[in-house]
Design a protein around this motif. Structure first.
Motif, PDB file in Angstrom:
ATOM      1  N   ARG A   3     -54.301 -11.092 -63.299  1.00 37.81           N
ATOM      2  CA  ARG A   3     -53.873 -11.839 -62.119  1.00 37.81           C
ATOM      3  C   ARG A   3     -54.362 -11.095 -60.880  1.00 37.81           C
ATOM      4  NH1 ARG A   3     -50.376 -15.799 -60.851  1.00 37.81           N
ATOM      5  NH2 ARG A   3     -49.412 -15.768 -58.776  1.00 37.81           N
ATOM      6  N   ALA A   4     -54.988 -11.824 -59.960  1.00 44.53           N
ATOM      7  CA  ALA A   4     -55.531 -11.206 -58.751  1.00 44.53           C
ATOM      8  C   ALA A   4     -54.407 -10.756 -57.820  1.00 44.53           C
ATOM      9  CB  ALA A   4     -56.439 -12.186 -58.026  1.00 44.53           C
ATOM     10  N   HIS A   5     -54.685  -9.702 -57.060  1.00 45.09           N
ATOM     11  CA  HIS A   5     -53.723  -9.240 -56.058  1.00 45.09           C
ATOM     12  C   HIS A   5     -53.731 -10.140 -54.827  1.00 45.09           C
ATOM     13  CE1 HIS A   5     -52.914  -5.720 -58.376  1.00 45.09           C
ATOM     14  NE2 HIS A   5     -54.095  -5.164 -58.189  1.00 45.09           N
ATOM     15  N   LYS A   6     -54.924 -10.656 -54.483  1.00 41.11           N
ATOM     16  CA  LYS A   6     -55.069 -11.465 -53.273  1.00 41.11           C
ATOM     17  C   LYS A   6     -55.698 -12.808 -53.631  1.00 41.11           C
ATOM     18  CE  LYS A   6     -55.662  -7.498 -50.180  1.00 41.11           C
ATOM     19  NZ  LYS A   6     -56.549  -6.849 -49.173  1.00 41.11           N
ATOM     20  N   CYS A   7     -55.078 -13.876 -53.134  1.00 41.06           N
ATOM     21  CA  CYS A   7     -55.583 -15.229 -53.389  1.00 41.06           C
ATOM     22  C   CYS A   7     -55.531 -16.036 -52.101  1.00 41.06           C
ATOM     23  CB  CYS A   7     -54.737 -15.938 -54.441  1.00 41.06           C
ATOM     24  SG  CYS A   7     -54.715 -15.115 -56.032  1.00 41.06           S
ATOM     25  N   ASP A   8     -56.309 -17.109 -52.062  1.00 40.11           N
ATOM     26  CA  ASP A   8     -56.227 -17.991 -50.907  1.00 40.11           C
ATOM     27  C   ASP A   8     -55.093 -18.993 -51.112  1.00 40.11           C
ATOM     28  OD1 ASP A   8     -57.128 -20.024 -52.600  1.00 40.11           O
ATOM     29  OD2 ASP A   8     -59.198 -19.904 -51.903  1.00 40.11           O
ATOM     30  N   GLN A   9     -54.937 -19.902 -50.167  1.00 38.27           N
ATOM     31  CA  GLN A   9     -53.820 -20.840 -50.218  1.00 38.27           C
ATOM     32  C   GLN A   9     -53.922 -21.809 -51.391  1.00 38.27           C
ATOM     33  OE1 GLN A   9     -53.796 -22.687 -46.345  1.00 38.27           O
ATOM     34  NE2 GLN A   9     -52.688 -20.991 -45.389  1.00 38.27           N
ATOM     35  N   LYS A  10     -55.123 -21.959 -51.940  1.00 42.56           N
ATOM     36  CA  LYS A  10     -55.312 -22.864 -53.068  1.00 42.56           C
ATOM     37  C   LYS A  10     -55.165 -22.163 -54.416  1.00 42.56           C
ATOM     38  CE  LYS A  10     -58.386 -25.967 -50.526  1.00 42.56           C
ATOM     39  NZ  LYS A  10     -59.739 -26.594 -50.474  1.00 42.56           N
ATOM     40  N   GLY A  11     -54.855 -20.866 -54.376  1.00 44.04           N
ATOM     41  CA  GLY A  11     -54.668 -20.137 -55.621  1.00 44.04           C
ATOM     42  C   GLY A  11     -55.937 -19.562 -56.205  1.00 44.04           C
ATOM     43  N   MET A  12     -57.035 -19.591 -55.446  1.00 41.39           N
ATOM     44  CA  MET A  12     -58.282 -19.005 -55.911  1.00 41.39           C
ATOM     45  C   MET A  12     -58.330 -17.522 -55.545  1.00 41.39           C
ATOM     46  SD  MET A  12     -60.260 -21.239 -57.481  1.00 41.39           S
ATOM     47  CE  MET A  12     -58.775 -21.849 -58.276  1.00 41.39           C
ATOM     48  N   PRO A  13     -58.692 -16.634 -56.480  1.00 39.33           N
ATOM     49  CA  PRO A  13     -58.796 -15.207 -56.157  1.00 39.33           C
ATOM     50  C   PRO A  13     -59.750 -14.967 -54.994  1.00 39.33           C
ATOM     51  CG  PRO A  13     -58.874 -15.541 -58.522  1.00 39.33           C
ATOM     52  CD  PRO A  13     -58.943 -16.907 -57.902  1.00 39.33           C
ATOM     53  N   ALA A  14     -59.388 -14.020 -54.133  1.00 41.37           N
ATOM     54  CA  ALA A  14     -60.234 -13.685 -52.993  1.00 41.37           C
ATOM     55  C   ALA A  14     -61.567 -13.128 -53.475  1.00 41.37           C
ATOM     56  CB  ALA A  14     -59.523 -12.662 -52.106  1.00 41.37           C
ATOM     57  N   ALA A  15     -62.613 -13.328 -52.658  1.00 37.28           N
ATOM     58  CA  ALA A  15     -63.959 -12.891 -53.043  1.00 37.28           C
ATOM     59  C   ALA A  15     -64.007 -11.396 -53.345  1.00 37.28           C
ATOM     60  CB  ALA A  15     -64.951 -13.248 -51.938  1.00 37.28           C
ATOM     61  N   ILE A  16     -63.221 -10.609 -52.611  1.00 31.09           N
ATOM     62  CA  ILE A  16     -63.247  -9.156 -52.824  1.00 31.09           C
ATOM     63  C   ILE A  16     -62.617  -8.765 -54.158  1.00 31.09           C
ATOM     64  CG2 ILE A  16     -63.246  -8.627 -50.359  1.00 31.09           C
ATOM     65  CD1 ILE A  16     -60.252  -8.061 -50.575  1.00 31.09           C
ATOM     66  N   GLU A  17     -61.936  -9.712 -54.800  1.00 29.53           N
ATOM     67  CA  GLU A  17     -61.298  -9.439 -56.090  1.00 29.53           C
ATOM     68  C   GLU A  17     -62.228  -9.700 -57.272  1.00 29.53           C
ATOM     69  OE1 GLU A  17     -58.171  -8.499 -56.930  1.00 29.53           O
ATOM     70  OE2 GLU A  17     -56.771  -9.100 -55.374  1.00 29.53           O
ATOM     71  N   ILE A  18     -63.299 -10.447 -57.052  1.00 27.94           N
ATOM     72  CA  ILE A  18     -64.108 -10.940 -58.169  1.00 27.94           C
ATOM     73  C   ILE A  18     -64.645  -9.805 -59.033  1.00 27.94           C
ATOM     74  CG2 ILE A  18     -66.198 -12.201 -58.803  1.00 27.94           C
ATOM     75  CD1 ILE A  18     -63.942 -13.980 -57.867  1.00 27.94           C
ATOM     76  N   ASP A  19     -65.221  -8.778 -58.410  1.00 25.92           N
ATOM     77  CA  ASP A  19     -65.803  -7.676 -59.184  1.00 25.92           C
ATOM     78  C   ASP A  19     -64.756  -6.966 -60.028  1.00 25.92           C
ATOM     79  OD1 ASP A  19     -68.351  -8.155 -58.336  1.00 25.92           O
ATOM     80  OD2 ASP A  19     -68.363  -6.612 -56.778  1.00 25.92           O
ATOM     81  N   ALA A  20     -63.571  -6.757 -59.447  1.00 22.54           N
ATOM     82  CA  ALA A  20     -62.513  -6.063 -60.184  1.00 22.54           C
ATOM     83  C   ALA A  20     -62.038  -6.898 -61.369  1.00 22.54           C
ATOM     84  CB  ALA A  20     -61.343  -5.753 -59.251  1.00 22.54           C
ATOM     85  N   LEU A  21     -61.842  -8.193 -61.152  1.00 17.32           N
ATOM     86  CA  LEU A  21     -61.408  -9.067 -62.243  1.00 17.32           C
ATOM     87  C   LEU A  21     -62.453  -9.110 -63.348  1.00 17.32           C
ATOM     88  CD1 LEU A  21     -59.900 -12.096 -60.261  1.00 17.32           C
ATOM     89  CD2 LEU A  21     -58.716 -10.080 -61.143  1.00 17.32           C
ATOM     90  N   GLU A  22     -63.717  -9.154 -62.941  1.00 16.62           N
ATOM     91  CA  GLU A  22     -64.781  -9.215 -63.936  1.00 16.62           C
ATOM     92  C   GLU A  22     -64.885  -7.912 -64.725  1.00 16.62           C
ATOM     93  OE1 GLU A  22     -67.558 -10.692 -66.349  1.00 16.62           O
ATOM     94  OE2 GLU A  22     -66.330 -11.784 -64.902  1.00 16.62           O
ATOM     95  N   SER A  23     -64.671  -6.792 -64.051  1.00 16.44           N
ATOM     96  CA  SER A  23     -64.700  -5.500 -64.750  1.00 16.44           C
ATOM     97  C   SER A  23     -63.609  -5.434 -65.814  1.00 16.44           C
ATOM     98  CB  SER A  23     -64.523  -4.356 -63.747  1.00 16.44           C
ATOM     99  OG  SER A  23     -65.628  -4.283 -62.870  1.00 16.44           O
ATOM    100  N   ILE A  24     -62.437  -5.955 -65.478  1.00 16.42           N
ATOM    101  CA  ILE A  24     -61.339  -5.972 -66.444  1.00 16.42           C
ATOM    102  C   ILE A  24     -61.695  -6.845 -67.641  1.00 16.42           C
ATOM    103  CG2 ILE A  24     -58.941  -6.682 -66.817  1.00 16.42           C
ATOM    104  CD1 ILE A  24     -58.417  -5.972 -63.866  1.00 16.42           C
ATOM    105  N   LEU A  25     -62.280  -8.013 -67.371  1.00 18.53           N
ATOM    106  CA  LEU A  25     -62.622  -8.913 -68.469  1.00 18.53           C
ATOM    107  C   LEU A  25     -63.815  -8.403 -69.267  1.00 18.53           C
ATOM    108  CD1 LEU A  25     -61.902 -12.304 -66.737  1.00 18.53           C
ATOM    109  CD2 LEU A  25     -60.686 -11.321 -68.676  1.00 18.53           C
ATOM    110  N   ASP A  26     -64.730  -7.681 -68.621  1.00 20.40           N
ATOM    111  CA  ASP A  26     -65.801  -7.012 -69.367  1.00 20.40           C
ATOM    112  C   ASP A  26     -65.203  -6.029 -70.370  1.00 20.40           C
ATOM    113  OD1 ASP A  26     -67.954  -8.293 -68.287  1.00 20.40           O
ATOM    114  OD2 ASP A  26     -68.493  -6.692 -66.888  1.00 20.40           O
TER     115      ASP A  26
END
Length: 299
Positions: A94-117
Motif C-alpha cells: 500500500r502506497a504512503h501517498k496517493c492522490d484524491q482518486k486513490g492512485m499512488p503518487a508518482a514518487i511512490e512508483i519506484d518503491a512499490l515496484e522494488s517491493i514487487l520485484d
C-alpha cells in the motif's frame, strides 16, 4: 504515405494494430504508467513460463466507485486456464501517498515496484509462477501470480515484508483458481473495453504522426470465418451498410481461414468509431468469426 496495417495472419490473437516491440522490463512499464493512462501501448517480451510471447496492455477501469489501472498480459488468454498453475496469489504494498482518486503518487512508483520485484524473485525461489497482471487501486498496487504450489507462501511473503519492507502495509490473498477466473473475468477486459482500447491505440498513433483525422481516406477492415456460409452472411451485412469488398483471401493452417477485407471512404470520427467497430464486432461474433480490426493511411 504511412499506414498502420495489421497482419491478417495474426488473427488468432486479439486485434493488435500498433505495436511497441521492445524488451522493456515490467519495472520500466509501471514507471511509465502516467503516460500509459493517456496512450495505451503494448510490449512484446518473452514469457518463459508459458513459452510464448507476452503482450502487455493497460486500461482504466472502476472497482466499485473508484478508478483503477489494470495492466495485464493479453496473450495469456490463448493458454488460460493453464492447469499447471492452479492457485492465484494476489499481493502487493500500500502506497504512503496517493492522490484524491486513490492512485499512488508518482514518487511512490519506484518503491512499490522494488517491493514487487523482490516479491516476484522471492516467489521464484518457492514455486514456479506466472505473473499475469497488476492492478493499482485504492492506494494499493497488487500483482497477480498463478503458482503451482502454495506451501509456505503466505508465511514466507509475510516474513519478507516484515524483514525488508516493515514501513509498508501489504495484502496477501491466496486461493485455488484452477479456471483462472481472476485473470479471465477480472483482469481481462470485456468486449466493450477491448473495442475502446484497440481504437484508442490506432487513433493515438495517427495523432502522434500529425494526422488531424479530418481528411477522408480509405478505412480498411478485416474479419475471418470458419465457413463460406458465415463469410457470405457477413458480406451481405457489410455491403448493406455501404462497405466495399476488397478481397476474400484464405489463410491456411488457421482456425478461421476464410477472410474478408472490406473498406469505406471517409474521415475518422473519434466520437463514432467505437460505435462502428462495436457493430462490426457483434456481427462477426454472430457468425462465429474473428474480427481483425481496422487500419488507415496517415494524412
Amino acid at each position: 504515405m504511412a499506414a498502420f496495417n495489421f497482419n491478417i495472419e495474426l488473427h488468432m490473437c486479439r486485434p493488435i494494430l500498433i505495436y511497441v516491440c521492445n524488451p522493456m522490463s515490467i519495472k520500466k512499464l509501471i514507471a511509465a504508467l502516467p503516460v500509459l493512462l493517456l496512450f495505451a501501448i503494448q510490449i512484446a517480451i518473452p514469457n518463459t513460463a508459458l513459452a510464448q510471447t507476452e503482450m502487455w496492455d493497460t486500461y482504466l477501469s472502476k472497482i466499485g466507485d473508484q478508478p483503477a489501472t489494470v495492466l495485464l498480459d493479453m496473450n495469456l488468454i490463448l493458454a488460460a486456464p493453464d492447469k499447471r498453475y492452479p492457485y492465484v496469489v494476489i499481493t502487493g504494498p500500500r502506497a504512503h501517498k496517493c492522490d484524491q482518486k486513490g492512485m499512488p503518487a508518482a514518487i511512490e512508483i519506484d518503491a512499490l515496484e522494488s517491493i514487487l520485484d523482490a516479491t516476484g524473485n522471492f516467489l521464484t525461489g518457492l514455486t514456479p509462477k506466472v505473473l499475469v497482471g497488476t492492478v493499482m487501486y485504492n492506494c494499493q498496487r497488487n500483482n497477480y501470480y498463478y503458482v503451482r504450489d502454495t506451501t509456505g507462501i503466505r508465511n514466507a511473503i509475510m516474513r519478507m515484508y516484515n524483514r525488508s519492507f516493515k514501513d509498508y502495509k501489504y495484502s496477501i490473498i491466496i486461493r485455488p483458481d484452477p479456471q483462472w477466473l481472476s485473470y479471465r473475468t477480472f483482469l481481462y477486459p470485456n468486449d466493450e473495453t477491448q473495442n475502446w482500447m484497440d481504437n484508442n491505440r490506432i487513433i493515438t498513433g495517427m495523432l502522434q504522426e500529425g494526422d488531424s483525422l479530418k481528411k477522408p481516406r480509405t478505412i480498411s477492415f478485416a474479419a475471418c470465418f470458419n465457413t463460406d456460409t458465415a463469410r457470405n452472411a457477413f458480406t451481405t451485412f457489410v455491403t448493406g451498410k455501404g462497405y466495399s469488398i476488397n478481397k476474400t483471401p484464405s489463410i491456411k493452417m488457421s482456425a478461421a481461414p476464410l477472410c474478408l477485407l472490406f473498406s469505406k471512404v471517409g474521415p475518422i470520427k473519434v466520437d463514432s468509431i467505437n460505435v462502428v467497430t462495436a457493430e462490426l464486432r457483434n456481427e462477426v461474433k454472430k457468425h462465429n468469426g474473428i474480427y481483425n480490426g481496422w487500419s488507415a493511411p496517415v494524412k
